[in-house]
Design a protein around this motif. Sequence first.
Motif, short mmCIF file in Angstrom:
data_model
loop_
_atom_site.label_atom_id
_atom_site.label_comp_id
_atom_site.label_asym_id
_atom_site.label_seq_id
_atom_site.Cartn_x
_atom_site.Cartn_y
_atom_site.Cartn_z
N ARG A 182 0.83 -1.30 0.06
CA ARG A 182 -0.04 0.15 -0.02
C ARG A 182 0.76 1.20 0.02
O ARG A 182 0.67 2.13 -0.91
CB ARG A 182 -1.04 -0.05 1.20
N GLU A 186 0.69 4.06 -2.92
CA GLU A 186 0.60 5.41 -2.71
C GLU A 186 1.82 6.70 -2.96
O GLU A 186 1.25 7.62 -3.53
CB GLU A 186 0.26 5.72 -1.15
N ALA A 208 -4.36 11.79 1.67
CA ALA A 208 -4.92 10.45 1.99
C ALA A 208 -4.08 9.52 2.40
O ALA A 208 -4.22 8.70 3.18
CB ALA A 208 -5.49 9.82 0.61
N HIS A 209 -2.55 9.77 1.80
CA HIS A 209 -1.52 8.94 2.40
C HIS A 209 -1.42 9.15 4.08
O HIS A 209 -1.19 7.98 4.68
CB HIS A 209 -0.18 9.22 1.53
N GLY A 212 -4.00 7.74 6.16
CA GLY A 212 -4.28 6.20 6.33
C GLY A 212 -3.21 5.77 7.46
O GLY A 212 -3.59 4.93 8.00
N GLU A 215 -5.10 6.72 10.63
CA GLU A 215 -6.40 5.81 10.95
C GLU A 215 -5.77 4.51 11.44
O GLU A 215 -6.29 3.78 12.30
CB GLU A 215 -7.22 5.60 9.54
N TRP A 216 -4.60 4.09 10.71
CA TRP A 216 -4.15 2.81 11.42
C TRP A 216 -3.81 2.72 12.77
O TRP A 216 -3.94 2.11 13.72
CB TRP A 216 -2.59 2.33 10.41
#
Length: 222
Positions: A182, A186, A208-209, A212, A215-216
């Motif tokens: 991923r 990205e 977005a990168h 992400g 969020e993780w």
Amino acid sequence: MSVTDDAIAKIKAMIVSGDLRPGSRLPREADLAAELGVSRNSLREAVRALSLVRILDVRQGDGTYVSSLEPNSLLDAMSFLLEFHQDSSVLDILGVRRILEPAATALAAQKMSDEEIAHLRTLVEPEGTSVTDLVALDLNFHAAIASGSGNKMLASLLDSLSMPTTRARIWRGVTEEGAYERTVSEHRGICDAIVARDPQLAQARAVAHVAGVMEWLQRAAG
């Protein structure tokens, strides 16, 4: 908690309790897996993760040892295990990166020279397949974009925010399935937007990168 995290927590508990001391050798893989109640696969992943942050020392042909660091230094090295549960600083740092990095990426799409873009392309595809290879490349990739923004102050700020999140990046690469692929994908998307000289697309992909990763980290801290 994932099975790998469970195995890591159990090894950590053995070190903290003194069952495993600095410099001591871990039991045979099969024996330790049985003692901890985890699969040999989960144990291997746990050992790999702990060796990346120098808590364990894997010696080919000899076995795996607890780092020979002084006890206080060893416990300090292990403090990263608590960062996700007791310290919001890593998440705060990523929050600042989420604000600054997209702006730097948009500027880079407008200001990077052809030579700088050519160099950025070389930082997209890792030569090795290990998590440490990817993290090293990740640091260089984002540093090149920050430098390419043409704003020295912005680049300096992003550089100062980069290293404190290195352990989190390693941890994600080890524990999250598909994180390696991923991240590369990205990075490729961000690079393509910069090559196309599209600041809006570059900015959106940078948002977005970083989002992400945040969020993780929020899931890992839960």
